[in-house]
Design a protein around this motif. Structure first.
Motif, PDB file in Angstrom:
ATOM      1  N   ALA A   1      -5.271   4.434   4.865  1.00  0.00           N
ATOM      2  CA  ALA A   1      -5.995   4.665   3.613  1.00  0.00           C
ATOM      3  C   ALA A   1      -7.475   4.800   3.935  1.00  0.00           C
ATOM      4  O   ALA A   1      -7.964   4.156   4.875  1.00  0.00           O
ATOM      5  CB  ALA A   1      -5.773   3.503   2.658  1.00  0.00           C
TER       6      ALA A   1
ATOM      7  N   ILE B   1       0.842  -1.193   0.000  1.00  0.00           N
ATOM      8  CA  ILE B   1       0.000   0.000   0.000  1.00  0.00           C
ATOM      9  C   ILE B   1       0.879   1.244   0.000  1.00  0.00           C
ATOM     10  O   ILE B   1       1.844   1.332   0.763  1.00  0.00           O
ATOM     11  CB  ILE B   1      -0.937  -0.002   1.233  1.00  0.00           C
ATOM     12  CG1 ILE B   1      -1.748  -1.298   1.290  1.00  0.00           C
ATOM     13  CG2 ILE B   1      -1.818   1.231   1.254  1.00  0.00           C
ATOM     14  CD1 ILE B   1      -2.405  -1.749   0.015  1.00  0.00           C
ATOM     15  N   GLU B   2       0.537   2.193  -0.853  1.00  0.00           N
ATOM     16  CA  GLU B   2       1.336   3.413  -1.022  1.00  0.00           C
ATOM     17  C   GLU B   2       0.498   4.656  -0.748  1.00  0.00           C
ATOM     18  O   GLU B   2      -0.652   4.740  -1.175  1.00  0.00           O
ATOM     19  CB  GLU B   2       1.854   3.511  -2.459  1.00  0.00           C
ATOM     20  CG  GLU B   2       2.743   2.383  -2.886  1.00  0.00           C
ATOM     21  CD  GLU B   2       3.143   2.490  -4.360  1.00  0.00           C
ATOM     22  OE1 GLU B   2       2.766   3.482  -5.027  1.00  0.00           O
ATOM     23  OE2 GLU B   2       3.828   1.581  -4.832  1.00  0.00           O
ATOM     24  N   LEU B   3       1.106   5.620  -0.057  1.00  0.00           N
ATOM     25  CA  LEU B   3       0.413   6.882   0.204  1.00  0.00           C
ATOM     26  C   LEU B   3       0.113   7.652  -1.074  1.00  0.00           C
ATOM     27  O   LEU B   3      -0.875   8.376  -1.144  1.00  0.00           O
ATOM     28  CB  LEU B   3       1.232   7.762   1.148  1.00  0.00           C
ATOM     29  CG  LEU B   3       1.000   7.530   2.630  1.00  0.00           C
ATOM     30  CD1 LEU B   3       1.894   8.447   3.464  1.00  0.00           C
ATOM     31  CD2 LEU B   3      -0.454   7.736   3.007  1.00  0.00           C
TER      32      LEU B   3
ATOM     33  N   TYR C   1      -6.137  11.994   6.154  1.00  0.00           N
ATOM     34  CA  TYR C   1      -5.406  11.397   5.033  1.00  0.00           C
ATOM     35  C   TYR C   1      -4.284  12.295   4.510  1.00  0.00           C
ATOM     36  O   TYR C   1      -3.445  11.835   3.739  1.00  0.00           O
ATOM     37  CB  TYR C   1      -6.368  11.049   3.898  1.00  0.00           C
ATOM     38  CG  TYR C   1      -7.539  10.245   4.387  1.00  0.00           C
ATOM     39  CD1 TYR C   1      -7.347   9.044   5.072  1.00  0.00           C
ATOM     40  CD2 TYR C   1      -8.836  10.689   4.212  1.00  0.00           C
ATOM     41  CE1 TYR C   1      -8.419   8.318   5.558  1.00  0.00           C
ATOM     42  CE2 TYR C   1      -9.917   9.958   4.686  1.00  0.00           C
ATOM     43  CZ  TYR C   1      -9.699   8.773   5.358  1.00  0.00           C
ATOM     44  OH  TYR C   1     -10.756   8.053   5.834  1.00  0.00           O
TER      45      TYR C   1
ATOM     46  N   ARG D   1      -2.880   0.363   6.109  1.00  0.00           N
ATOM     47  CA  ARG D   1      -1.794   1.311   6.340  1.00  0.00           C
ATOM     48  C   ARG D   1      -0.734   1.199   5.251  1.00  0.00           C
ATOM     49  O   ARG D   1      -0.556   0.136   4.651  1.00  0.00           O
ATOM     50  CB  ARG D   1      -1.147   1.055   7.694  1.00  0.00           C
ATOM     51  CG  ARG D   1      -2.114   1.244   8.857  1.00  0.00           C
ATOM     52  CD  ARG D   1      -1.412   1.080  10.202  1.00  0.00           C
ATOM     53  NE  ARG D   1      -2.363   1.224  11.286  1.00  0.00           N
ATOM     54  CZ  ARG D   1      -2.771   2.389  11.784  1.00  0.00           C
ATOM     55  NH1 ARG D   1      -2.314   3.514  11.300  1.00  0.00           N
ATOM     56  NH2 ARG D   1      -3.634   2.422  12.773  1.00  0.00           N
ATOM     57  N   PRO D   2      -0.010   2.298   5.015  1.00  0.00           N
ATOM     58  CA  PRO D   2       1.103   2.231   4.060  1.00  0.00           C
ATOM     59  C   PRO D   2       2.047   1.091   4.432  1.00  0.00           C
ATOM     60  O   PRO D   2       2.338   0.871   5.605  1.00  0.00           O
ATOM     61  CB  PRO D   2       1.789   3.590   4.218  1.00  0.00           C
ATOM     62  CG  PRO D   2       0.711   4.497   4.710  1.00  0.00           C
ATOM     63  CD  PRO D   2      -0.154   3.637   5.603  1.00  0.00           C
ATOM     64  N   GLY D   3       2.473   0.347   3.430  1.00  0.00           N
ATOM     65  CA  GLY D   3       3.360  -0.788   3.636  1.00  0.00           C
ATOM     66  C   GLY D   3       2.637  -2.112   3.792  1.00  0.00           C
ATOM     67  O   GLY D   3       3.252  -3.171   3.648  1.00  0.00           O
TER      68      GLY D   3
ATOM     69  N   TRP E   1      -7.014  -1.684  -4.092  1.00  0.00           N
ATOM     70  CA  TRP E   1      -5.748  -2.417  -4.054  1.00  0.00           C
ATOM     71  C   TRP E   1      -5.797  -3.705  -4.863  1.00  0.00           C
ATOM     72  O   TRP E   1      -4.781  -4.342  -5.087  1.00  0.00           O
ATOM     73  CB  TRP E   1      -5.342  -2.683  -2.605  1.00  0.00           C
ATOM     74  CG  TRP E   1      -5.458  -1.441  -1.777  1.00  0.00           C
ATOM     75  CD1 TRP E   1      -6.341  -1.217  -0.759  1.00  0.00           C
ATOM     76  CD2 TRP E   1      -4.712  -0.224  -1.932  1.00  0.00           C
ATOM     77  NE1 TRP E   1      -6.181   0.054  -0.278  1.00  0.00           N
ATOM     78  CE2 TRP E   1      -5.189   0.698  -0.969  1.00  0.00           C
ATOM     79  CE3 TRP E   1      -3.693   0.181  -2.785  1.00  0.00           C
ATOM     80  CZ2 TRP E   1      -4.684   1.977  -0.833  1.00  0.00           C
ATOM     81  CZ3 TRP E   1      -3.187   1.471  -2.653  1.00  0.00           C
ATOM     82  CH2 TRP E   1      -3.680   2.345  -1.687  1.00  0.00           C
TER      83      TRP E   1
ATOM     84  N   GLU F   1       0.044  14.181   8.648  1.00  0.00           N
ATOM     85  CA  GLU F   1       0.641  13.101   9.451  1.00  0.00           C
ATOM     86  C   GLU F   1       0.369  13.289  10.946  1.00  0.00           C
ATOM     87  O   GLU F   1       0.130  12.319  11.672  1.00  0.00           O
ATOM     88  CB  GLU F   1       2.144  13.001   9.181  1.00  0.00           C
ATOM     89  CG  GLU F   1       2.858  11.941   9.995  1.00  0.00           C
ATOM     90  CD  GLU F   1       2.328  10.514   9.786  1.00  0.00           C
ATOM     91  OE1 GLU F   1       2.279   9.751  10.776  1.00  0.00           O
ATOM     92  OE2 GLU F   1       1.957  10.176   8.652  1.00  0.00           O
TER      93      GLU F   1
ATOM     94  N   SER G   1      -0.606   7.024   9.495  1.00  0.00           N
ATOM     95  CA  SER G   1      -1.371   7.152   8.250  1.00  0.00           C
ATOM     96  C   SER G   1      -2.177   5.896   7.953  1.00  0.00           C
ATOM     97  O   SER G   1      -1.736   4.773   8.212  1.00  0.00           O
ATOM     98  CB  SER G   1      -0.414   7.395   7.079  1.00  0.00           C
ATOM     99  OG  SER G   1       0.240   8.632   7.237  1.00  0.00           O
TER     100      SER G   1
END
Length: 156
Positions: free
Chosen positions: A64, A30-32, A49, A118-120, A72, A52, A62
């Motif tokens: 999504a 997952i990417e911001l 969103y 979450r990102p990552g 995704w 931070e 963060s």
């Protein structure tokens, strides 16, 4: 949830009932950047969103938007090595083809959320067909109703 079917279904379709199908992992973590692009495209200015500090205060970092969950797993139009056009919600398209139904209308959508994305995160999904009705006639013509559960889990 028990699997239910109509008596007039092809055996191929009844074999799908209650089975996990199309288990797949997201093509990338997952990417911001996707979050920002999606929020921008719909003018979603929620600071959760974008900021931070706000995200840290409210959700320990963060996340999504929950409405992005299916994003995704929307396949890219093209990918190296892919030999067939990928479809989101493939069980739905399998039913249309197998039952010779050229059109379909989604009438209901229920989403139950657990942890935020979450990102990552690397997500996994699968589709479970729970039921297919007997043939019915509505104002739109003859067709069927079906229920598909789409499960999403993170790497944890």
């Amino acid at each position: 949830m028990p699997a239910a079917s109509a008596d007039d279904l092809p055996s191929e379709v009844t074999a799908w009932l209650g089975q996990e199908r199309y288990v797949e992992k997201s093509e990338f973590p997952i990417e911001l950047g996707y979050v920002y692009t999606t929020c921008s495209s719909v003018e979603n200015g929620n600071p959760l969103y974008w900021d931070e500090k706000v995200a840290q205060e409210l959700t320990n970092g963060s996340i999504a938007p929950p409405t992005m969950l299916s994003v995704w797993f929307r396949p890219h139009h093209w990918a190296p090595g892919r030999t067939e056009q990928a479809q989101p919600l493939q069980v739905h398209f399998d039913l249309k083809a197998t039952l010779d139904l050229p059109e379909a209308v989604m009438t209901d959508n229920t989403i139950v959320f657990g942890e935020p994305v979450r990102p990552g995160d690397v997500l996994t999904t699968c589709q479970v067909l729970h039921s297919v009705s007997a043939k019915k006639r509505t104002k739109l013509g003859e067709g069927r109703f079906w229920e598909i559960e789409v499960r999403y889990t993170n790497q944890k």
